[in-house]
Scaffold this motif. Structure first.
Motif, PDB file in Angstrom:
ATOM      1  N   LYS A  86      45.956  68.665  61.324  1.00  0.00           N
ATOM      2  CA  LYS A  86      46.902  69.480  60.473  1.00  0.00           C
ATOM      3  C   LYS A  86      46.512  69.119  58.951  1.00  0.00           C
ATOM      4  CE  LYS A  86      50.518  70.281  63.546  1.00  0.00           C
ATOM      5  NZ  LYS A  86      51.982  70.315  63.863  1.00  0.00           N
ATOM      6  N   ALA A  87      45.340  68.219  58.607  1.00  0.00           N
ATOM      7  CA  ALA A  87      45.124  68.453  57.269  1.00  0.00           C
ATOM      8  C   ALA A  87      44.240  69.244  56.811  1.00  0.00           C
ATOM      9  CB  ALA A  87      44.573  66.853  57.000  1.00  0.00           C
ATOM     10  N   THR A  88      44.695  69.858  55.895  1.00  0.00           N
ATOM     11  CA  THR A  88      44.217  71.220  55.080  1.00  0.00           C
ATOM     12  C   THR A  88      42.984  70.852  54.255  1.00  0.00           C
ATOM     13  OG1 THR A  88      45.705  71.047  53.137  1.00  0.00           O
ATOM     14  CG2 THR A  88      46.213  72.576  54.924  1.00  0.00           C
ATOM     15  N   LYS A  89      42.132  71.640  53.804  1.00  0.00           N
ATOM     16  CA  LYS A  89      40.947  71.312  53.268  1.00  0.00           C
ATOM     17  C   LYS A  89      41.286  70.960  51.535  1.00  0.00           C
ATOM     18  CE  LYS A  89      37.943  74.588  55.948  1.00  0.00           C
ATOM     19  NZ  LYS A  89      36.840  75.504  55.640  1.00  0.00           N
ATOM     20  N   ASP A  90      42.252  71.501  51.216  1.00  0.00           N
ATOM     21  CA  ASP A  90      42.723  71.272  49.825  1.00  0.00           C
ATOM     22  C   ASP A  90      43.682  70.139  49.661  1.00  0.00           C
ATOM     23  OD1 ASP A  90      44.776  72.586  50.926  1.00  0.00           O
ATOM     24  OD2 ASP A  90      45.182  73.641  49.156  1.00  0.00           O
ATOM     25  N   MET A  91      43.827  69.273  50.598  1.00  0.00           N
ATOM     26  CA  MET A  91      44.582  68.065  50.537  1.00  0.00           C
ATOM     27  C   MET A  91      43.995  67.094  49.885  1.00  0.00           C
ATOM     28  SD  MET A  91      46.694  66.056  53.759  1.00  0.00           S
ATOM     29  CE  MET A  91      47.617  67.484  53.941  1.00  0.00           C
ATOM     30  N   SER A  92      44.841  66.440  49.040  1.00  0.00           N
ATOM     31  CA  SER A  92      44.072  65.411  48.155  1.00  0.00           C
ATOM     32  C   SER A  92      44.052  63.886  48.948  1.00  0.00           C
ATOM     33  CB  SER A  92      44.991  65.232  46.985  1.00  0.00           C
ATOM     34  OG  SER A  92      44.661  63.890  46.239  1.00  0.00           O
ATOM     35  N   PHE A  93      43.107  63.179  48.524  1.00  0.00           N
ATOM     36  CA  PHE A  93      43.042  61.841  49.353  1.00  0.00           C
ATOM     37  C   PHE A  93      43.584  60.679  48.280  1.00  0.00           C
ATOM     38  CE2 PHE A  93      38.904  62.910  51.635  1.00  0.00           C
ATOM     39  CZ  PHE A  93      39.636  63.740  52.428  1.00  0.00           C
ATOM     40  N   ASP A  94      43.846  61.257  47.342  1.00  0.00           N
ATOM     41  CA  ASP A  94      44.630  60.242  46.312  1.00  0.00           C
ATOM     42  C   ASP A  94      45.828  59.347  46.587  1.00  0.00           C
ATOM     43  OD1 ASP A  94      42.347  60.844  44.858  1.00  0.00           O
ATOM     44  OD2 ASP A  94      43.726  61.986  43.395  1.00  0.00           O
ATOM     45  N   MET A 148      48.850  54.618  37.901  1.00  0.00           N
ATOM     46  CA  MET A 148      47.504  54.585  38.100  1.00  0.00           C
ATOM     47  C   MET A 148      47.110  55.409  39.326  1.00  0.00           C
ATOM     48  SD  MET A 148      45.085  51.420  38.373  1.00  0.00           S
ATOM     49  CE  MET A 148      43.164  51.609  38.895  1.00  0.00           C
ATOM     50  N   CYS A 149      46.010  56.022  39.543  1.00  0.00           N
ATOM     51  CA  CYS A 149      45.689  56.649  40.570  1.00  0.00           C
ATOM     52  C   CYS A 149      44.509  56.017  41.478  1.00  0.00           C
ATOM     53  CB  CYS A 149      45.030  58.052  40.169  1.00  0.00           C
ATOM     54  SG  CYS A 149      44.228  59.034  41.818  1.00  0.00           S
ATOM     55  N   ILE A 150      44.570  55.808  42.798  1.00  0.00           N
ATOM     56  CA  ILE A 150      43.564  55.096  43.489  1.00  0.00           C
ATOM     57  C   ILE A 150      42.968  56.113  44.395  1.00  0.00           C
ATOM     58  CG2 ILE A 150      43.560  53.548  45.624  1.00  0.00           C
ATOM     59  CD1 ILE A 150      46.040  52.248  44.637  1.00  0.00           C
ATOM     60  N   LYS A 151      41.684  56.316  44.314  1.00  0.00           N
ATOM     61  CA  LYS A 151      40.763  57.310  44.991  1.00  0.00           C
ATOM     62  C   LYS A 151      39.901  56.537  45.966  1.00  0.00           C
ATOM     63  CE  LYS A 151      40.372  60.206  40.841  1.00  0.00           C
ATOM     64  NZ  LYS A 151      41.264  61.392  41.438  1.00  0.00           N
ATOM     65  N   LEU A 193      55.067  49.590  42.327  1.00  0.00           N
ATOM     66  CA  LEU A 193      54.944  50.005  43.802  1.00  0.00           C
ATOM     67  C   LEU A 193      53.852  50.811  44.265  1.00  0.00           C
ATOM     68  CD1 LEU A 193      56.559  49.646  46.246  1.00  0.00           C
ATOM     69  CD2 LEU A 193      57.746  52.105  45.682  1.00  0.00           C
ATOM     70  N   ALA A 194      53.028  50.075  44.920  1.00  0.00           N
ATOM     71  CA  ALA A 194      51.914  50.932  45.328  1.00  0.00           C
ATOM     72  C   ALA A 194      51.922  51.674  46.573  1.00  0.00           C
ATOM     73  CB  ALA A 194      50.693  50.128  45.762  1.00  0.00           C
ATOM     74  N   VAL A 195      51.809  52.892  46.719  1.00  0.00           N
ATOM     75  CA  VAL A 195      52.023  53.857  47.711  1.00  0.00           C
ATOM     76  C   VAL A 195      50.919  54.713  48.379  1.00  0.00           C
ATOM     77  CG1 VAL A 195      53.552  55.987  48.289  1.00  0.00           C
ATOM     78  CG2 VAL A 195      54.397  54.204  46.719  1.00  0.00           C
ATOM     79  N   ALA A 196      50.834  54.382  49.619  1.00  0.00           N
ATOM     80  CA  ALA A 196      49.489  55.163  50.247  1.00  0.00           C
ATOM     81  C   ALA A 196      50.203  56.480  50.774  1.00  0.00           C
ATOM     82  CB  ALA A 196      49.122  54.360  51.459  1.00  0.00           C
ATOM     83  N   TYR A 197      49.561  57.570  50.542  1.00  0.00           N
ATOM     84  CA  TYR A 197      49.954  59.016  51.247  1.00  0.00           C
ATOM     85  C   TYR A 197      48.656  59.375  52.221  1.00  0.00           C
ATOM     86  CZ  TYR A 197      52.879  58.838  47.228  1.00  0.00           C
ATOM     87  OH  TYR A 197      53.550  58.804  46.113  1.00  0.00           O
ATOM     88  N   SER A 198      49.191  59.984  53.418  1.00  0.00           N
ATOM     89  CA  SER A 198      48.241  60.500  54.355  1.00  0.00           C
ATOM     90  C   SER A 198      48.743  61.500  55.225  1.00  0.00           C
ATOM     91  CB  SER A 198      47.625  59.197  55.053  1.00  0.00           C
ATOM     92  OG  SER A 198      46.937  59.747  56.351  1.00  0.00           O
ATOM     93  N   CYS A 199      48.245  62.341  55.811  1.00  0.00           N
ATOM     94  CA  CYS A 199      48.934  63.094  56.731  1.00  0.00           C
ATOM     95  C   CYS A 199      48.256  62.494  58.289  1.00  0.00           C
ATOM     96  CB  CYS A 199      48.117  64.545  56.409  1.00  0.00           C
ATOM     97  SG  CYS A 199      48.859  65.829  57.836  1.00  0.00           S
ATOM     98  N   LEU A 200      49.327  62.438  59.012  1.00  0.00           N
ATOM     99  CA  LEU A 200      49.050  61.616  60.285  1.00  0.00           C
ATOM    100  C   LEU A 200      49.197  62.699  61.433  1.00  0.00           C
ATOM    101  CD1 LEU A 200      51.565  58.305  59.845  1.00  0.00           C
ATOM    102  CD2 LEU A 200      49.100  58.801  59.563  1.00  0.00           C
ATOM    103  N   ASP A 201      49.445  64.012  61.254  1.00  0.00           N
ATOM    104  CA  ASP A 201      49.510  64.923  62.143  1.00  0.00           C
ATOM    105  C   ASP A 201      48.106  65.178  62.354  1.00  0.00           C
ATOM    106  OD1 ASP A 201      52.192  65.035  62.236  1.00  0.00           O
ATOM    107  OD2 ASP A 201      52.201  66.689  60.711  1.00  0.00           O
ATOM    108  N   PHE A 202      47.917  65.258  63.903  1.00  0.00           N
ATOM    109  CA  PHE A 202      46.396  65.151  64.318  1.00  0.00           C
ATOM    110  C   PHE A 202      45.686  66.906  63.725  1.00  0.00           C
ATOM    111  CE2 PHE A 202      42.997  66.171  67.527  1.00  0.00           C
ATOM    112  CZ  PHE A 202      42.245  65.370  66.954  1.00  0.00           C
TER     113      PHE A 202
END
Length: 633
Positions: A202-210, A224-227, A191-200
């Protein structure tokens, strides 16, 4: 005293024994036992006074627990972490002087070995053993499914249920929302899962893009990690290859991956040719090359891409309903639907609560927008055609889920009642045409069976305490995954009653959709008829107003209006006077006949009639008319 004695034995072995002796008188008086009859030494009579302070209890029940005392203890053990390992078997066993990759050397060596007499004898010996095993396998198949071809029997008594299999947690410290999921085609084991912060903002600097690909049997560590270059909002496997994925990023870029080549994207679109807003949906298109994909974003554009040259889009559509191609007036796209059986059609769900039906093969961009469907009060987060009846599609927006027909534009043919919490996603079951699932912001999963009941879900399950944002069902309809706001992906197994096709289900659903479509058509025709009547009334009133306006074009002077009013008024007065004179004449004749021809005079007295004109307004003052009959004697 004791003295050693030596027992006679053979000369080789000698046994030494110590014997101790004691006089009989040293032991004391011996015991003498004898039998005699019993003797009564003490006789205690019963005393009734001793029982006075007590109450007799009859019967007397005394419980007795024969089992041991038990206590319950709980202990939380450390999580067992499993690691997937594999062995790659390569061709071996060759002599040192033979290079396996040289075809001529290996062929020469094989021919040499096949001529060896020992090799031939060994093969003949092993052949009989292998033949016996093969015959056994042919005689009995221990893996045979005896009732595989039998139709599944409906079990209406079975209660719908779903149980949690695994929970895949975002491994990062800063938790992100699960915005999209995609099952691997074929085995559906990943199962491929996409992660993101949708709050305008509100994404912190140390938030991962993976983002990650999970093995459904190992929730401890992603496979597996998708970058990506930016957080992924949507992610999709190509249906024909289990290694290739395409994704849309938060910054509007498009990228695709080949898992055999690592975690980095194979190619990414240029930022200046990409979307201006986050890419909320991406879909692979069936083509000969298998490289075509199109995406939708809230910037009002639908873009087509070729992954062989993904730097810029191959085609563009602006969702401007005025068909002027103005991006400022375009509707923001938040969901997308494409059915392979309808290769020229696709549908777009917008932020404004409308579904836009489009034709990809139209000659001009203005002709690509065919029609619209409106009915939701908020953004359409989910849009999917029924896998069995593509003319009917499911939408989710605001607090309802609606089922539409392509033939009805003004209203949906079926709708759920308004829920207490906002709906965020929904999807059809791939194996049952009457079943669909939806998730809500209160963490609840609802499974609907429209053949069973339409007003309430067949199964409502509280998955977690946080909001659920995404939903995806496996190809066989058995497993379902839900993504939450805190990055948890819950894998659930659905009961067989909800993932096995029931008897006559297709025909029943087809009849239901057809019946509801006819009903909406009748209502739509009635509404159209009422609108036409209202329009004709409004046009008639407009014509009357226009006629009155035309009559008022040649306006009269105030003097002319007063003269005309006076003339009309005096005409009415004269008519009334003539009428009264006729009545008086009739009364005079009647009285004269009643008096037997007696003499008399009739007199009429009427006060003066005055007409006043004040500010072009007319007033009349008329007093009573008195009639007298004077007798003459």
């Amino acid at each position: 005293m004791g003295s050693p004695h030596v027992s006679p034995s053979s000369h080789d072995n000698m046994e030494i024994v110590h014997v101790y002796t004691k006089k009989r008188s040293d032991f004391g008086r011996p015991c003498n036992f004898s039998d005699r009859p019993a003797e009564l030494r003490v006789d205690i009579c019963p005393d009734p006074s001793l029982g006075e302070p007590f109450l007799e209890r009859d019967p007397c029940d005394v419980p007795l627990q024969c089992s041991q005392d038990m206590s319950e203890h709980e202990v939380n053990t450390d999580r067992y972490e499993s690691v997937s390992c594999g062995i790659n078997h390569v061709e071996g066993g060759w002599p040192k002087d033979i290079y396996p990759h040289e075809m001529e050397q290996t062929i020469r060596f094989r021919k040499k070995v096949e001529k060896d007499e020992h090799y031939c004898n060994t093969v003949l010996q092993l052949g009989s053993v292998m033949e016996h095993c093969i015959k056994q396998n042919n005689a009995i198949d221990i893996y045979e499914e005896y009732f595989e071809d039998q139709d599944s029997v409906e079990d209406m008594q079975e209660c719908p249920s779903a149980k949690t299999i695994n929970i895949f947690r975002d491994p990062n410290k800063v938790k992100r929302t699960v915005t999209s999921m995609s099952w691997q085609p074929g085995g559906c084991r990943k199962l491929a899962v996409a992660y993101s912060c949708l709050d305008f903002q509100k994404a912190t600097k140390d938030m991962s893009f993976d983002s990650y690909i999970w093995d459904i049997e190992n929730p401890n560590k992603p496979e597996m990690c998708i970058k990506p270059v930016a957080p992924l909002v949507c992610l999709e496997y190509i249906p024909t290859d289990s290694h290739i994925l395409a994704g849309g990023c938060y910054n509007g870029q498009i990228a695709y991956w080949d898992t055999r080549k690592g975690s980095q994207p194979v190619d990414t679109s240029k930022i200046e040719h990409s979307h201006r807003d986050p890419v909320y949906k991406i879909i692979w298109l069936p083509s000969k090359t298998g490289t075509d994909v199109f995406s939708a974003s809230t910037d009002g554009q639908v873009l087509w891409w070729d992954t062989r040259k993904i730097s810029e889009p191959t085609e563009k559509l602006i969702l401007d309903l005025n068909k002027e191609g103005n991006l400022d007036n375009a509707l923001g796209a938040i969901s997308l639907e494409f059915e392979s059986t309808m290769p020229t059609k696709f549908m777009v769900g917008t932020e404004q609560g409308m579904v836009v039906s489009c034709n990809r093969k139209a000659k001009t961009p203005a002709e690509k927008i065919v029609s619209t469907y409106s009915g939701h009060q908020g953004p359409i987060y989910a849009l999917q055609r029924n896998p069995f009846f593509p003319k009917n599609f499911l939408t989710v927006g605001d607090w309802t889920a609606r089922i539409w027909s392509e033939d009805i534009k003004d209203a949906s043919i079926m709708s759920t009642k308004y829920q207490m919490s906002y709906l965020s996603d929904a999807c059809w079951s791939p194996v049952r045409p009457s079943v669909f699932a939806s998730v809500k912001m209160d963490g609840t999963l609802d499974l609907w069976d429209i053949l069973f009941k339409q007003n309430d879900p067949t199964l409502s399950l509280k998955v977690c305490d946080e909001a659920l944002y995404s939903l995806r069902m496996q190809e066989n309809g058995r497993f379902l995954s839900c993504g939450s706001q805190l990055g948890n992906t819950t894998l659930l197994e659905i009961s067989p009653g909800l993932c096995i096709l029931q008897r006559n289900e297709k025909s029943l659903v087809a009849a239901m959709f057809e019946r509801e479509t006819k009903r909406e058509k009748i209502l739509e025709a009635r509404q159209r008829e009422l609108r036409l009547k209202e329009r004709s009334r409004s046009e008639q009133s407009k014509d009357e107003d226009a006629g009155a306006a035309r009559e008022g074009d040649g306006e009269e002077t105030p003097e002319e209006m007063i003269a005309r009013a006076e003339a009309e008024f005096f005409e009415v007065i004269d008519a009334e006077l003539r009428k009264k004179e006729k009545e008086e004449e009739k009364q005079r004749v009647r009285f004269s006949e009643g008096l037997g021809g007696g003499g008399g005079v009739w007199r009429v007295r009427m006060r003066h009639v005055t007409v006043h004109n004040v500010s072009r307004k007319l007033s009349l003052n008329v007093q009573d008319v008195h009639v007298y009959y004077l007798s003459i004697h």
